[in-house]
Design a protein around this motif. Structure first.
Motif, PDB file in Angstrom:
ATOM      1  N   ASP A 178      -2.411  12.600  -2.449  1.00  0.00           N
ATOM      2  CA  ASP A 178      -3.490  13.368  -1.474  1.00  0.00           C
ATOM      3  C   ASP A 178      -3.362  12.809  -0.645  1.00  0.00           C
ATOM      4  O   ASP A 178      -4.871  12.830   0.469  1.00  0.00           O
ATOM      5  CB  ASP A 178      -4.683  13.249  -2.526  1.00  0.00           C
ATOM      6  N   GLY A 179      -2.880  12.243   0.032  1.00  0.00           N
ATOM      7  CA  GLY A 179      -3.189  11.492   1.239  1.00  0.00           C
ATOM      8  C   GLY A 179      -3.140   9.689   2.039  1.00  0.00           C
ATOM      9  O   GLY A 179      -3.139   9.503   2.745  1.00  0.00           O
ATOM     10  N   THR A 180      -4.176   9.388   0.842  1.00  0.00           N
ATOM     11  CA  THR A 180      -4.800   8.142   0.138  1.00  0.00           C
ATOM     12  C   THR A 180      -3.542   6.681   0.482  1.00  0.00           C
ATOM     13  O   THR A 180      -2.378   7.599  -0.499  1.00  0.00           O
ATOM     14  CB  THR A 180      -5.383   7.716  -1.223  1.00  0.00           C
ATOM     15  N   LEU A 181      -3.792   6.084   0.606  1.00  0.00           N
ATOM     16  CA  LEU A 181      -3.075   4.674   0.059  1.00  0.00           C
ATOM     17  C   LEU A 181      -3.687   4.117  -0.889  1.00  0.00           C
ATOM     18  O   LEU A 181      -4.382   3.417  -1.085  1.00  0.00           O
ATOM     19  CB  LEU A 181      -2.814   3.782   1.683  1.00  0.00           C
ATOM     20  N   GLN A 182      -2.068   3.766  -1.962  1.00  0.00           N
ATOM     21  CA  GLN A 182      -2.684   3.368  -3.402  1.00  0.00           C
ATOM     22  C   GLN A 182      -2.664   1.393  -3.000  1.00  0.00           C
ATOM     23  O   GLN A 182      -1.594   1.433  -2.647  1.00  0.00           O
ATOM     24  CB  GLN A 182      -2.592   3.842  -4.481  1.00  0.00           C
ATOM     25  N   ALA A 183      -3.679   0.685  -2.784  1.00  0.00           N
ATOM     26  CA  ALA A 183      -3.338  -0.567  -3.377  1.00  0.00           C
ATOM     27  C   ALA A 183      -2.625  -1.021  -4.655  1.00  0.00           C
ATOM     28  O   ALA A 183      -2.251  -1.038  -5.739  1.00  0.00           O
ATOM     29  CB  ALA A 183      -4.005  -1.501  -2.543  1.00  0.00           C
ATOM     30  N   HIS A 184      -0.818  -2.198  -3.835  1.00  0.00           N
ATOM     31  CA  HIS A 184      -0.648  -2.638  -5.462  1.00  0.00           C
ATOM     32  C   HIS A 184      -0.783  -4.320  -4.870  1.00  0.00           C
ATOM     33  O   HIS A 184       0.086  -4.892  -4.355  1.00  0.00           O
ATOM     34  CB  HIS A 184       0.714  -2.481  -4.753  1.00  0.00           C
ATOM     35  N   LEU A 185      -1.501  -4.834  -5.528  1.00  0.00           N
ATOM     36  CA  LEU A 185      -2.290  -6.612  -5.436  1.00  0.00           C
ATOM     37  C   LEU A 185      -1.856  -7.147  -6.531  1.00  0.00           C
ATOM     38  O   LEU A 185      -1.998  -7.221  -7.972  1.00  0.00           O
ATOM     39  CB  LEU A 185      -3.859  -6.518  -5.080  1.00  0.00           C
ATOM     40  N   SER A 186      -1.331  -8.581  -6.287  1.00  0.00           N
ATOM     41  CA  SER A 186      -1.380  -9.583  -7.610  1.00  0.00           C
ATOM     42  C   SER A 186      -3.179  -9.848  -8.150  1.00  0.00           C
ATOM     43  O   SER A 186      -3.941  -9.509  -7.388  1.00  0.00           O
ATOM     44  CB  SER A 186      -0.554 -10.660  -7.300  1.00  0.00           C
ATOM     45  N   THR A 187      -3.378 -10.160  -9.255  1.00  0.00           N
ATOM     46  CA  THR A 187      -4.530 -10.132  -9.688  1.00  0.00           C
ATOM     47  C   THR A 187      -5.370 -11.194  -9.668  1.00  0.00           C
ATOM     48  O   THR A 187      -6.275 -11.260  -9.419  1.00  0.00           O
ATOM     49  CB  THR A 187      -3.785 -10.475 -11.886  1.00  0.00           C
ATOM     50  N   PHE A 241       0.695  -1.057  -0.204  1.00  0.00           N
ATOM     51  CA  PHE A 241      -0.307   0.113  -0.014  1.00  0.00           C
ATOM     52  C   PHE A 241       0.909   1.464  -0.429  1.00  0.00           C
ATOM     53  O   PHE A 241       1.742   1.309   1.011  1.00  0.00           O
ATOM     54  CB  PHE A 241      -0.813  -0.145   1.459  1.00  0.00           C
ATOM     55  N   GLU A 242       0.698   1.760  -1.374  1.00  0.00           N
ATOM     56  CA  GLU A 242       1.849   2.488  -1.556  1.00  0.00           C
ATOM     57  C   GLU A 242       1.191   4.759  -1.156  1.00  0.00           C
ATOM     58  O   GLU A 242       0.075   4.751  -1.728  1.00  0.00           O
ATOM     59  CB  GLU A 242       2.109   2.408  -2.967  1.00  0.00           C
ATOM     60  N   ARG A 243       1.220   5.263  -0.209  1.00  0.00           N
ATOM     61  CA  ARG A 243       1.416   6.436   0.332  1.00  0.00           C
ATOM     62  C   ARG A 243       1.211   7.446  -1.054  1.00  0.00           C
ATOM     63  O   ARG A 243       2.150   7.496  -1.708  1.00  0.00           O
ATOM     64  CB  ARG A 243       1.589   7.375   0.998  1.00  0.00           C
ATOM     65  N   GLN A 244      -0.019   7.926  -0.932  1.00  0.00           N
ATOM     66  CA  GLN A 244      -0.250   8.996  -2.655  1.00  0.00           C
ATOM     67  C   GLN A 244      -0.045  10.710  -2.127  1.00  0.00           C
ATOM     68  O   GLN A 244      -0.087  10.882  -0.858  1.00  0.00           O
ATOM     69  CB  GLN A 244      -1.359   8.690  -3.541  1.00  0.00           C
TER      70      GLN A 244
END
Length: 127
Positions: free
Chosen positions: A71-80, A66-69
């Motif tokens: 704008d303060g949100t956390l964006q998920a990087h997940l396998s398909t 989960f990467e902080r953006q």
């Protein structure tokens, strides 16, 4: 192994995310400055909240991050393959943790009960 998908889950509270992931039996790492996660065929991503491969049955092949953006949100990087089964569960548990935190901050006691994939929250405040 499968490629990473980037999923915007609208998550802002890192503490609630970590609590939700730990409730799902994931072993979580926190990296304030970010760290690299490794995916299929060198598909590397960065994350501030990371679940490493092999620490849970769902993370057998790839890391989850989960990467902080900006704008303060956390964006998920997940396998398909993980995204198919876990995105809604992560959202649901995060939402419950967020409601519990907010209610407690406003002076409520919180009791929760989970049954058949649903969560019932009971909030009480005595005057």
């Amino acid at each position: 192994m499968s490629a990473y998908l980037t999923v915007d889950l609208q998550i802002r509270d890192e503490g609630c995310l970590v609590a939700a992931l730990e409730e799902m039996a994931y072993t979580v790492e926190r990296h304030p400055d970010g760290a690299v996660v490794h995916g299929y065929q060198g598909d590397d991503r960065r994350g501030h909240v990371i679940v490493r491969r092999g620490t849970h049955a769902d993370t057998k092949w790839e890391d989850m991050a989960f990467e902080r953006q900006a704008d303060g949100t956390l964006q998920a990087h997940l396998s398909t393959h993980m995204a198919k089964g876990r995105v809604n569960e992560i959202r649901r548990r995060y939402a419950v943790k967020q409601v519990e935190k907010t209610a407690r901050a406003r002076g409520y006691s919180v009791a929760s009960k989970e049954s058949q994939g649903r969560v019932k929250l009971v909030l009480r405040r005595y005057a």
